[in-house]
Design a protein around this motif. Structure first.
Motif, short mmCIF file in Angstrom:
data_model
loop_
_atom_site.label_atom_id
_atom_site.label_comp_id
_atom_site.label_asym_id
_atom_site.label_seq_id
_atom_site.Cartn_x
_atom_site.Cartn_y
_atom_site.Cartn_z
N SER A 1 0.82 -1.21 0.00
CA SER A 1 0.00 0.00 0.00
C SER A 1 0.86 1.26 0.00
CB SER A 1 -0.98 0.01 1.17
OG SER A 1 -0.32 0.06 2.40
N VAL A 2 1.97 1.25 0.71
CA VAL A 2 2.87 2.41 0.72
C VAL A 2 3.51 2.57 -0.66
CG1 VAL A 2 5.02 3.33 1.66
CG2 VAL A 2 3.29 2.41 3.19
N ALA A 3 3.93 1.47 -1.26
CA ALA A 3 4.52 1.54 -2.60
C ALA A 3 3.53 2.16 -3.58
CB ALA A 3 4.94 0.14 -3.06
N GLU A 4 2.29 1.74 -3.51
CA GLU A 4 1.27 2.31 -4.39
C GLU A 4 1.05 3.79 -4.09
OE1 GLU A 4 -3.49 1.87 -5.03
OE2 GLU A 4 -2.35 0.03 -4.69
N HIS A 5 0.98 4.13 -2.80
CA HIS A 5 0.78 5.53 -2.40
C HIS A 5 1.86 6.45 -2.96
CE1 HIS A 5 -0.15 9.00 0.13
NE2 HIS A 5 1.14 9.05 0.42
N TRP A 6 3.10 5.98 -2.98
CA TRP A 6 4.21 6.80 -3.45
C TRP A 6 4.46 6.66 -4.94
CZ3 TRP A 6 6.02 10.80 -1.00
CH2 TRP A 6 5.77 10.90 0.37
N GLY A 7 3.52 6.05 -5.67
CA GLY A 7 3.58 6.07 -7.13
C GLY A 7 4.27 4.90 -7.79
N TYR A 8 4.58 3.86 -7.05
CA TYR A 8 5.17 2.68 -7.68
C TYR A 8 4.04 1.83 -8.24
CZ TYR A 8 9.50 4.10 -5.55
OH TYR A 8 10.61 4.84 -5.20
N SER A 9 4.21 1.33 -9.45
CA SER A 9 3.14 0.62 -10.12
C SER A 9 2.83 -0.73 -9.47
CB SER A 9 3.47 0.41 -11.60
OG SER A 9 4.68 -0.30 -11.75
N SER A 10 3.79 -1.28 -8.73
CA SER A 10 3.58 -2.54 -8.03
C SER A 10 4.63 -2.70 -6.95
CB SER A 10 3.67 -3.73 -9.00
OG SER A 10 5.01 -3.90 -9.44
N TYR A 11 4.40 -3.68 -6.07
CA TYR A 11 5.39 -3.98 -5.04
C TYR A 11 6.70 -4.44 -5.68
CZ TYR A 11 7.87 -6.19 -1.28
OH TYR A 11 8.85 -6.55 -0.39
N VAL A 12 6.61 -5.16 -6.79
CA VAL A 12 7.81 -5.66 -7.47
C VAL A 12 8.70 -4.50 -7.92
CG1 VAL A 12 8.64 -6.97 -9.46
CG2 VAL A 12 6.68 -7.80 -8.17
N VAL A 13 8.09 -3.48 -8.48
CA VAL A 13 8.85 -2.30 -8.94
C VAL A 13 9.49 -1.59 -7.73
CG1 VAL A 13 8.66 -0.05 -10.07
CG2 VAL A 13 7.42 -2.02 -10.98
N PHE A 14 8.73 -1.47 -6.64
CA PHE A 14 9.26 -0.87 -5.41
C PHE A 14 10.42 -1.70 -4.86
CE2 PHE A 14 9.00 -0.63 -0.70
CZ PHE A 14 9.43 0.68 -0.56
N ASN A 15 10.26 -3.01 -4.85
CA ASN A 15 11.30 -3.92 -4.37
C ASN A 15 12.58 -3.71 -5.15
OD1 ASN A 15 12.91 -6.21 -3.78
ND2 ASN A 15 11.10 -7.41 -3.29
N ARG A 16 12.48 -3.61 -6.46
CA ARG A 16 13.67 -3.39 -7.30
C ARG A 16 14.35 -2.06 -6.97
NH1 ARG A 16 10.63 -4.82 -12.52
NH2 ARG A 16 10.46 -7.07 -12.28
N ALA A 17 13.54 -1.03 -6.77
CA ALA A 17 14.10 0.29 -6.45
C ALA A 17 14.85 0.26 -5.12
CB ALA A 17 12.99 1.34 -6.41
N VAL A 18 14.29 -0.42 -4.12
CA VAL A 18 14.95 -0.54 -2.82
C VAL A 18 16.24 -1.33 -2.97
CG1 VAL A 18 14.77 -1.50 -0.49
CG2 VAL A 18 12.84 -0.26 -1.47
N ARG A 19 16.21 -2.42 -3.70
CA ARG A 19 17.42 -3.23 -3.91
C ARG A 19 18.53 -2.42 -4.60
NH1 ARG A 19 17.50 -8.96 -3.79
NH2 ARG A 19 15.53 -9.81 -3.07
N ARG A 20 18.15 -1.62 -5.59
CA ARG A 20 19.14 -0.78 -6.28
C ARG A 20 19.76 0.23 -5.32
NH1 ARG A 20 15.71 -0.77 -10.69
NH2 ARG A 20 14.72 1.15 -9.98
N GLN A 21 18.93 0.85 -4.49
CA GLN A 21 19.41 1.91 -3.60
C GLN A 21 20.18 1.38 -2.39
OE1 GLN A 21 19.03 5.24 -4.30
NE2 GLN A 21 20.27 5.69 -2.51
#
Length: 79
Positions: free
Chosen positions: A29-49
């Motif tokens: 829900s937080v990932a969606e709130h902050w504009g990530y299209s899915s949890y998977v996309v958010f997960n990738r962004a966190v892993r990169r950072q």
């Protein structure tokens, strides 16, 4: 400028999750709130950072104590 906005969005999402990291569905829900299209996309962004998946950032919080060998991630968010 785009990189700065993406980093702020990611840091704000992680900060919000850190307030209640083990609430069921919180990360999605937080990932969606902050504009990530899915949890998977958010997960990738966190892993990169941070080099680890989102749940790894908060595992030590659930145990009540952090072991000396566990890494610590420091997040600074300025508004």
């Amino acid at each position: 400028m785009r990189t700065y906005i993406e980093e702020r969005r990611l840091f704000n999402a992680v900060k919000q999750i850190s307030e209640h990291p083990f609430t069921r569905g919180q990360m999605s829900s937080v990932a969606e709130h902050w504009g990530y299209s899915s949890y998977v996309v958010f997960n990738r962004a966190v892993r990169r950072q941070f080099g680890v998946p989102p749940i790894s950032l908060f595992q030590s919080l659930g145990s009540g104590q952090r072991q000396a060998s566990e890494p610590t991630v420091s997040i600074q968010v300025s508004n």
